[in-house]
Design an enzyme around this catalytic site. Structure first.
Site, mmCIF file in Angstrom:
data_model
loop_
_atom_site.group_PDB
_atom_site.id
_atom_site.type_symbol
_atom_site.label_atom_id
_atom_site.label_comp_id
_atom_site.label_asym_id
_atom_site.label_seq_id
_atom_site.Cartn_x
_atom_site.Cartn_y
_atom_site.Cartn_z
ATOM 1 N N ASP A 1 37.716 36.808 32.875
ATOM 2 C CA ASP A 1 37.495 38.122 33.479
ATOM 3 C C ASP A 1 38.289 39.159 32.693
ATOM 4 O OD1 ASP A 1 37.094 40.320 35.126
ATOM 5 O OD2 ASP A 1 37.194 39.119 36.960
ATOM 6 N N ASP B 1 34.604 46.442 33.528
ATOM 7 C CA ASP B 1 35.078 45.181 34.109
ATOM 8 C C ASP B 1 33.933 44.174 33.975
ATOM 9 O OD1 ASP B 1 36.298 43.266 35.725
ATOM 10 O OD2 ASP B 1 36.129 44.436 37.577
ATOM 11 N N HIS C 1 32.724 45.889 43.551
ATOM 12 C CA HIS C 1 33.523 47.047 43.970
ATOM 13 C C HIS C 1 33.158 48.280 43.158
ATOM 14 C CE1 HIS C 1 35.735 46.148 40.235
ATOM 15 N NE2 HIS C 1 35.529 44.887 40.574
ATOM 16 N N HIS D 1 39.634 48.879 42.075
ATOM 17 C CA HIS D 1 38.888 48.456 43.278
ATOM 18 C C HIS D 1 38.780 49.596 44.258
ATOM 19 C CE1 HIS D 1 39.926 44.024 42.422
ATOM 20 N NE2 HIS D 1 38.689 44.266 42.092
ATOM 21 N N GLU E 1 29.884 41.273 41.024
ATOM 22 C CA GLU E 1 30.464 40.014 40.548
ATOM 23 C C GLU E 1 30.237 38.844 41.488
ATOM 24 O OE1 GLU E 1 34.797 39.939 40.240
ATOM 25 O OE2 GLU E 1 34.856 42.014 40.878
#
Ligand code: MN
Ligand code: MN
Length: 294
Positions: free
Chosen positions: A82, A93, A153, A161, A186
């Protein structure tokens, strides 16, 4: 949107770094080496870490980050990588899973396909529950469970987040997505319970407030932590700079003051293997743009 170019740049570097990390993942390499080389790569490409590179193994879904003396060697694990990169605080992300055992291809496919399917239905007006349902249906079709207490998120400046929360199952949330929103989706697929718990021994932290700090050591370490602008950090980076005794002392004091948020590894409740896939996307007029694209 005025910062979209920074988001695009961060997303591109995050995707390139993820490809690079995947290329390093082979039996015999240490987890630490994969992390450190990938972090170097991110800087080389002109990005900053939005959080330390995280590599979670087997039944650990997320939030594992090796310490400076970690000695795990990759062999036949399920490896979820990640990566978060920022440019001027605007974050990309993304995540992917590599199966070095070659025995769990479907588990890896389940989360990846859930992500692809979710992305394919996204457009302004779609509800969060519909996204969750697509993820859940895809993963259960493979015979696995979506991890229900982990979610995607929103992203904001120096904020990894934020709202909206993107469910990995049909939680019936009727909130709709709007054009211009940037979110990370995700899905996690679990061969076990599909519920994770917070284990112990966190190596990832975040500053959770400001308080006067007495000791000179902690003030030194805090100066470094403040340079992360509120983003998560790991013990390894501090130990490299200050050594273990000073780092431990400072983290202890910050914890006592109540301004240290800890992120322990998240592990599947029944210790089933877990895979993850993630992209950061921008909701466009009639669909979405994948920002974490190499
Ligand atoms: Mn991520
Ligand atoms: Mn994320």
């Amino acid at each position: 949107m005025e910062n979209i170019e920074d988001y695009r740049k961060a997303g591109k570097i995050a995707a390139q770094a993820l490809e690079f990390a995947k290329s390093l993942v082979k039996p015999g390499i240490s987890l630490l080496e994969v992390c450190e080389k990938t972090e170097e790569k991110i800087k080389e490409l002109g990005g900053e870490l939005a959080f330390p590179v995280q590599i979670s193994l087997n039944d650990t879904a997320a939030h594992f980050c090796p310490d400076a003396d970690d000695n795990i060697i990759l062999k036949d694990q399920i490896i979820s990588i990640d990566i978060g990169v920022h440019i001027n605080g605007f974050i990309g992300d993304n995540a992917a899973t590599v199966d070095l055992s070659n025995k769990h291809k479907d588990l890896v496919k389940a989360s990846r396909e859930a992500l692809d399917n979710a992305i394919s239905i996204i457009k302004p007006g779609i509800t969060l529950g519909e996204i969750g349902k697509t993820i859940q249906d895809t993963i259960t079709k493979y015979g696995f469970a979506p991890v229900r207490n982990l979610s995607g998120h929103g992203l904001d400046e120096y904020n990894i987040h934020t709202t909206p929360t993107i469910p990995n199952y049909d939680n019936k949330d009727t909130t709709i997505l709007e054009q211009g929103t940037i979110i990370a989706i995700e899905p996690f697929a679990s061969a076990g319970a599909g519920i994770i718990y917070e284990s112990s021994n966190p190596t990832i932290f975040q500053l959770a407030g400001k308080k006067p700090v007495r000791s000179i050591i902690t003030r030194q370490v805090l100066k470094e932590i403040n340079s992360y602008n509120g983003l998560p950090f790991c013990r390894r980076h501090l130990v490299k700079k200050f050594g273990l005794p000073k780092t431990s002392f400072a983290l202890r004091e910050l914890k006592t003051l109540g301004i240290l948020r800890e992120y322990p590894p998240l592990i599947d409740k029944s210790h089933g293997l877990v895979s993850q896939a993630e992209h950061t996307i921008l909701i466009t007029k009639d669909g979405c743009e994948i920002l974490t694209k190499a």
